[in-house]
Design a protein around this motif. Structure first.
Motif, PDB file in Angstrom:
ATOM      1  N   LYS A  29       6.424  99.861  77.013  1.00  0.00           N
ATOM      2  CA  LYS A  29       6.222 101.317  77.074  1.00  0.00           C
ATOM      3  C   LYS A  29       5.984 101.891  75.667  1.00  0.00           C
ATOM      4  O   LYS A  29       5.187 102.817  75.513  1.00  0.00           O
ATOM      5  N   GLY A  30       6.664 101.354  74.678  1.00  0.00           N
ATOM      6  CA  GLY A  30       6.447 101.806  73.309  1.00  0.00           C
ATOM      7  C   GLY A  30       5.043 101.501  72.830  1.00  0.00           C
ATOM      8  O   GLY A  30       4.399 102.337  72.192  1.00  0.00           O
ATOM      9  N   ALA A  31       4.562 100.301  73.146  1.00  0.00           N
ATOM     10  CA  ALA A  31       3.202  99.926  72.753  1.00  0.00           C
ATOM     11  C   ALA A  31       2.179 100.841  73.424  1.00  0.00           C
ATOM     12  O   ALA A  31       1.197 101.252  72.800  1.00  0.00           O
ATOM     13  N   LEU A  32       2.425 101.187  74.681  1.00  0.00           N
ATOM     14  CA  LEU A  32       1.515 102.087  75.392  1.00  0.00           C
ATOM     15  C   LEU A  32       1.605 103.516  74.866  1.00  0.00           C
ATOM     16  O   LEU A  32       0.601 104.219  74.777  1.00  0.00           O
ATOM     17  N   ALA A  33       2.813 103.947  74.536  1.00  0.00           N
ATOM     18  CA  ALA A  33       3.020 105.321  74.069  1.00  0.00           C
ATOM     19  C   ALA A  33       2.435 105.551  72.687  1.00  0.00           C
ATOM     20  O   ALA A  33       1.957 106.631  72.369  1.00  0.00           O
ATOM     21  N   GLY A  34       2.516 104.540  71.836  1.00  0.00           N
ATOM     22  CA  GLY A  34       1.930 104.637  70.508  1.00  0.00           C
ATOM     23  C   GLY A  34       2.917 105.002  69.418  1.00  0.00           C
ATOM     24  O   GLY A  34       4.072 105.343  69.681  1.00  0.00           O
ATOM     25  N   PRO A  35       2.437 104.930  68.173  1.00  0.00           N
ATOM     26  CA  PRO A  35       3.324 105.101  67.020  1.00  0.00           C
ATOM     27  C   PRO A  35       3.924 106.502  66.881  1.00  0.00           C
ATOM     28  O   PRO A  35       5.026 106.647  66.369  1.00  0.00           O
ATOM     29  N   ASP A  62      -0.324 100.121  64.408  1.00  0.00           N
ATOM     30  CA  ASP A  62      -0.001 100.827  63.156  1.00  0.00           C
ATOM     31  C   ASP A  62       1.499 100.810  62.859  1.00  0.00           C
ATOM     32  O   ASP A  62       2.054 101.729  62.272  1.00  0.00           O
ATOM     33  N   ARG A  63       2.161  99.743  63.244  1.00  0.00           N
ATOM     34  CA  ARG A  63       3.617  99.607  63.089  1.00  0.00           C
ATOM     35  C   ARG A  63       4.089  99.638  61.642  1.00  0.00           C
ATOM     36  O   ARG A  63       5.208 100.033  61.371  1.00  0.00           O
ATOM     37  N   ALA A  64       3.242  99.230  60.729  1.00  0.00           N
ATOM     38  CA  ALA A  64       3.650  99.229  59.319  1.00  0.00           C
ATOM     39  C   ALA A  64       4.055 100.621  58.867  1.00  0.00           C
ATOM     40  O   ALA A  64       4.957 100.772  58.041  1.00  0.00           O
ATOM     41  N   GLU A  65       3.423 101.627  59.435  1.00  0.00           N
ATOM     42  CA  GLU A  65       3.738 102.996  59.042  1.00  0.00           C
ATOM     43  C   GLU A  65       5.102 103.457  59.540  1.00  0.00           C
ATOM     44  O   GLU A  65       5.569 104.535  59.165  1.00  0.00           O
ATOM     45  N   LEU A  66       5.765 102.636  60.345  1.00  0.00           N
ATOM     46  CA  LEU A  66       7.121 102.946  60.808  1.00  0.00           C
ATOM     47  C   LEU A  66       8.183 102.419  59.840  1.00  0.00           C
ATOM     48  O   LEU A  66       9.372 102.707  60.007  1.00  0.00           O
ATOM     49  N   LEU A  67       7.772 101.658  58.833  1.00  0.00           N
ATOM     50  CA  LEU A  67       8.732 101.075  57.892  1.00  0.00           C
ATOM     51  C   LEU A  67       9.611 102.115  57.182  1.00  0.00           C
ATOM     52  O   LEU A  67      10.818 101.882  57.037  1.00  0.00           O
ATOM     53  N   PRO A  68       9.086 103.262  56.764  1.00  0.00           N
ATOM     54  CA  PRO A  68       9.979 104.255  56.139  1.00  0.00           C
ATOM     55  C   PRO A  68      11.043 104.794  57.105  1.00  0.00           C
ATOM     56  O   PRO A  68      12.199 104.973  56.720  1.00  0.00           O
ATOM     57  N   ALA A  69      10.654 105.040  58.356  1.00  0.00           N
ATOM     58  CA  ALA A  69      11.628 105.521  59.343  1.00  0.00           C
ATOM     59  C   ALA A  69      12.684 104.453  59.616  1.00  0.00           C
ATOM     60  O   ALA A  69      13.884 104.755  59.734  1.00  0.00           O
ATOM     61  N   ALA A  91      10.465  91.885  60.915  1.00  0.00           N
ATOM     62  CA  ALA A  91       9.424  91.327  61.784  1.00  0.00           C
ATOM     63  C   ALA A  91       8.063  91.943  61.466  1.00  0.00           C
ATOM     64  O   ALA A  91       7.051  91.237  61.391  1.00  0.00           O
ATOM     65  N   ILE A  92       8.045  93.246  61.265  1.00  0.00           N
ATOM     66  CA  ILE A  92       6.796  93.943  60.944  1.00  0.00           C
ATOM     67  C   ILE A  92       6.257  93.462  59.592  1.00  0.00           C
ATOM     68  O   ILE A  92       5.071  93.151  59.454  1.00  0.00           O
ATOM     69  N   ALA A  93       7.120  93.383  58.597  1.00  0.00           N
ATOM     70  CA  ALA A  93       6.693  92.985  57.245  1.00  0.00           C
ATOM     71  C   ALA A  93       6.218  91.533  57.213  1.00  0.00           C
ATOM     72  O   ALA A  93       5.214  91.227  56.552  1.00  0.00           O
ATOM     73  N   ARG A  94       6.917  90.643  57.916  1.00  0.00           N
ATOM     74  CA  ARG A  94       6.488  89.233  57.948  1.00  0.00           C
ATOM     75  C   ARG A  94       5.105  89.097  58.583  1.00  0.00           C
ATOM     76  O   ARG A  94       4.274  88.325  58.120  1.00  0.00           O
ATOM     77  N   GLU A  95       4.869  89.868  59.639  1.00  0.00           N
ATOM     78  CA  GLU A  95       3.558  89.824  60.286  1.00  0.00           C
ATOM     79  C   GLU A  95       2.476  90.347  59.335  1.00  0.00           C
ATOM     80  O   GLU A  95       1.396  89.778  59.244  1.00  0.00           O
ATOM     81  N   LEU A  96       2.767  91.419  58.619  1.00  0.00           N
ATOM     82  CA  LEU A  96       1.822  91.957  57.633  1.00  0.00           C
ATOM     83  C   LEU A  96       1.489  90.918  56.566  1.00  0.00           C
ATOM     84  O   LEU A  96       0.342  90.816  56.124  1.00  0.00           O
ATOM     85  N   ASP A 108      -0.500 101.279  47.315  1.00  0.00           N
ATOM     86  CA  ASP A 108       0.572 102.163  46.827  1.00  0.00           C
ATOM     87  C   ASP A 108       1.612 102.438  47.909  1.00  0.00           C
ATOM     88  O   ASP A 108       2.807 102.535  47.613  1.00  0.00           O
ATOM     89  N   ASP A 109       1.151 102.571  49.169  1.00  0.00           N
ATOM     90  CA  ASP A 109       2.098 102.778  50.272  1.00  0.00           C
ATOM     91  C   ASP A 109       3.004 101.557  50.415  1.00  0.00           C
ATOM     92  O   ASP A 109       4.221 101.683  50.533  1.00  0.00           O
ATOM     93  N   LEU A 110       2.399 100.378  50.402  1.00  0.00           N
ATOM     94  CA  LEU A 110       3.196  99.159  50.513  1.00  0.00           C
ATOM     95  C   LEU A 110       4.169  99.031  49.351  1.00  0.00           C
ATOM     96  O   LEU A 110       5.322  98.621  49.551  1.00  0.00           O
ATOM     97  N   ALA A 111       3.733  99.378  48.163  1.00  0.00           N
ATOM     98  CA  ALA A 111       4.610  99.306  46.990  1.00  0.00           C
ATOM     99  C   ALA A 111       5.781 100.279  47.135  1.00  0.00           C
ATOM    100  O   ALA A 111       6.921  99.944  46.798  1.00  0.00           O
TER     101      ALA A 111
END
Length: 173
Positions: A29-35, A62-69, A91-96, A108-111
């Protein structure tokens, strides 16, 4: 008004599946609902909303953008959300780290995100599990930018906590 209702309905669907104990359904459901919905759940007012967001985060586009939260939750005092948030972020970072930097992410965002997670790893005020996963996140994010980069402060190689020290040593080149 419609956007608020859509967000509320999406979060309700996530928490309903979580309350039933169906983690696969929460992720689906999360994947369908979106970031946007998942990020809103991560900032939710109840533990169920936050946990539903955490379970959903690794499968969202676009899961990487959830890293700050996820970092904000991992830095919190609630062990039952902090550790899963750090685990999801790892898990998100390892996949990236296994792919080239996506066009929609700036180095810069990743840094910035790497620095957030590195700071969490350094703080002995956090749960050891959070610190260990934070090391993993910081290291993986650094590898996306520069495969030779350590990603975290070398002081962690001599950290007083043996678990943190062992993981830092294992991640060091």
């Amino acid at each position: 008004m419609v956007n608020v209702l859509v967000l509320a309905a999406g979060i309700a669907a996530l928490t309903s599946a979580l309350d039933r104990g169906d983690l696969d359904e929460v992720a689906r459901k999360g994947a369908l609902a979106g970031p946007v919905v998942v990020e809103k759940a991560l900032g939710g007012t109840t533990r169920s909303q936050v946990l539903a967001g955490i379970v959903s985060a690794p499968g969202v586009e676009d899961r990487a953008e959830l890293l700050p939260a996820l970092a904000r939750i991992a830095a919190g005092p609630d062990r039952r959300t902090a550790i899963p948030a750090a685990r999801a972020a790892a898990a998100i970072a390892r996949e990236l780290a296994h792919h080239d930097l996506p066009d929609d992410l700036a180095p810069d965002d990743l840094a910035t995100w790497r620095a957030q997670w590195s700071t969490l790893a350094l703080s002995s005020d956090h749960f050891v599990e959070v610190r260990v996963h934070s090391l993993d996140v910081a290291s993986a994010l650094a590898r996306v930018i520069d495969p030779r980069e350590l990603g975290f402060d070398r002081a962690l190689l001599t950290d007083p906590d043996p678990d943190v020290r062992a993981v830092a040593t294992a991640l060091a080149p």
